[in-house]
Design a protein around this motif. Structure first.
Motif, mmCIF file in Angstrom:
data_model
loop_
_atom_site.group_PDB
_atom_site.id
_atom_site.type_symbol
_atom_site.label_atom_id
_atom_site.label_comp_id
_atom_site.label_asym_id
_atom_site.label_seq_id
_atom_site.Cartn_x
_atom_site.Cartn_y
_atom_site.Cartn_z
ATOM 1 N N ILE A 8 112.411 65.727 26.470
ATOM 2 C CA ILE A 8 112.579 67.182 26.324
ATOM 3 C C ILE A 8 112.379 67.596 24.869
ATOM 4 N N LEU A 45 122.418 64.764 26.117
ATOM 5 C CA LEU A 45 120.968 64.547 26.090
ATOM 6 C C LEU A 45 120.666 63.268 25.308
ATOM 7 N N LEU A 61 112.972 70.951 22.505
ATOM 8 C CA LEU A 61 113.617 72.263 22.415
ATOM 9 C C LEU A 61 113.041 72.986 21.207
ATOM 10 N N GLY A 66 113.757 76.988 26.406
ATOM 11 C CA GLY A 66 114.615 75.881 25.974
ATOM 12 C C GLY A 66 116.036 76.041 26.482
ATOM 13 N N ALA A 71 117.190 73.042 28.757
ATOM 14 C CA ALA A 71 118.291 72.124 28.450
ATOM 15 C C ALA A 71 119.289 72.093 29.603
ATOM 16 N N THR A 128 114.577 63.195 22.949
ATOM 17 C CA THR A 128 114.714 64.631 22.681
ATOM 18 C C THR A 128 114.194 64.929 21.279
ATOM 19 N N ILE A 171 122.843 66.359 19.123
ATOM 20 C CA ILE A 171 122.111 65.438 19.997
ATOM 21 C C ILE A 171 121.912 64.089 19.307
ATOM 22 N N LEU A 218 121.355 76.746 22.068
ATOM 23 C CA LEU A 218 122.188 76.515 23.235
ATOM 24 C C LEU A 218 123.610 77.039 23.067
ATOM 25 N N LEU A 243 125.490 69.126 24.587
ATOM 26 C CA LEU A 243 124.252 68.584 24.027
ATOM 27 C C LEU A 243 124.287 67.078 23.756
#
Length: 270
Positions: free
Chosen positions: A114, A208, A116, A97, A101, A213, A236, A121, A205
């Motif tokens: 995506i 995204l 995660l 992940g 990312a 996501t 996100i 992150l 982030l």
């Protein structure tokens, strides 16, 4: 198992099924087997690609040009280019992940959706970074993962209540024991240092897409606790799915739940 040369080293990968492409990014210290239940379930409807990390499974040693997680993302893109794959649905667990990312941020046009999983992150908290680095030093000095260390490292990946006599636990412990001195020193330890000294990219982030996501996390994940996943999902603006009765390698501890969640998400996004 197919193989390609990236940055001068052989990268082995699973390529199974047909349909929209799902790229599975693996955890540190695990080979393709960590995704066995997902490969079986997803390849009925999708083309599933699983690259093995450097020094893991059948892949060769970590290339000299690998200095950061951005390099792992770039190498994954190189694999997609070689396979002539324009767009993917990326599912990355742990370090999968982390570089996944970064791949999505680096080449958003290649990402359809995506997921995660059990990842973070942000930078590694200083206390855990120093702790992991001390383990790497012990491994380097021993040229192996000594028995007492096996019983420190293996449990990190599972929920606290796992049966340590189970095949899942024992097979993983044996796989750690089987790493050669050469693999440990050339790939496993350097890759570990690279992962745990990563830069914080949390502020990126929000780039995204919230709609495509999903963040997932084992409800008993110790190294990547659910609070970290909640923090990322909030940034996100996407949903967080907690995986019951699962630790870090949720793909193996609760495969039925994970498969259903992934199939549902992919049906709406792939």
């Amino acid at each position: 198992m197919p193989v390609t040369i990236i940055d001068g080293q052989p990268l082995h990968y699973v390529d199974q099924g047909s349909g929209p492409v799902v790229l599975l990014g693996s955890s540190y210290l695990w080979d393709r087997d960590m995704w066995a239940p997902q490969i079986e379930a997803l390849s009925q409807q999708y083309r599933v690609i699983v690259p093995e990390l450097w020094g893991h499974g059948e892949s060769g040693p970590m290339p000299a040009l690998t200095h950061s997680l951005d390099d792992l993302a770039r190498q994954a893109l190189a694999l997609l280019d070689q396979l002539d794959i324009a767009q993917i649905n990326l599912v990355g667990l742990s370090v999968g992940g982390m570089w996944g990312a970064r791949l999505a941020l680096l080449a958003p046009e290649r990402i359809n959706s995506i997921v995660l999983m059990d990842t973070y992150l942000g930078a590694e908290p200083e206390a855990t970074r120093q702790y992991y680095f001390s383990l790497f030093k012990m491994i380097e000095d021993a040229g192996a993962i000594p028995d007492p260390l096996l019983d420190v490292i293996a449990p990190i990946f599972f929920r606290p209540g796992i049966d340590r006599e189970s095949a899942l636990y024992q097979d993983f412990r044996k796989s750690l024991q089987a790493f050669s001195k050469e693999r440990l020193l050339q790939s496993i330890v350097p890759l570990g240092r690279l992962i745990f000294s990563r830069e914080d990219v949390l502020e990126q982030l929000p780039c995204l897409s919230a709609e495509t996501t999903l963040v997932m996390c084992g409800d008993q994940d110790k190294p990547r606790p659910p609070a970290e996943s909640q923090e990322m999902a909030d940034l996100i603006g996407c949903s967080l799915t907690l995986i019951p009765d699962a630790g870090h390698i949720s793909s193996r501890e609760n495969p039925d739940f994970v498969n259903e969640a992934l199939l549902t998400f992919l049906a709406n996004n792939a």
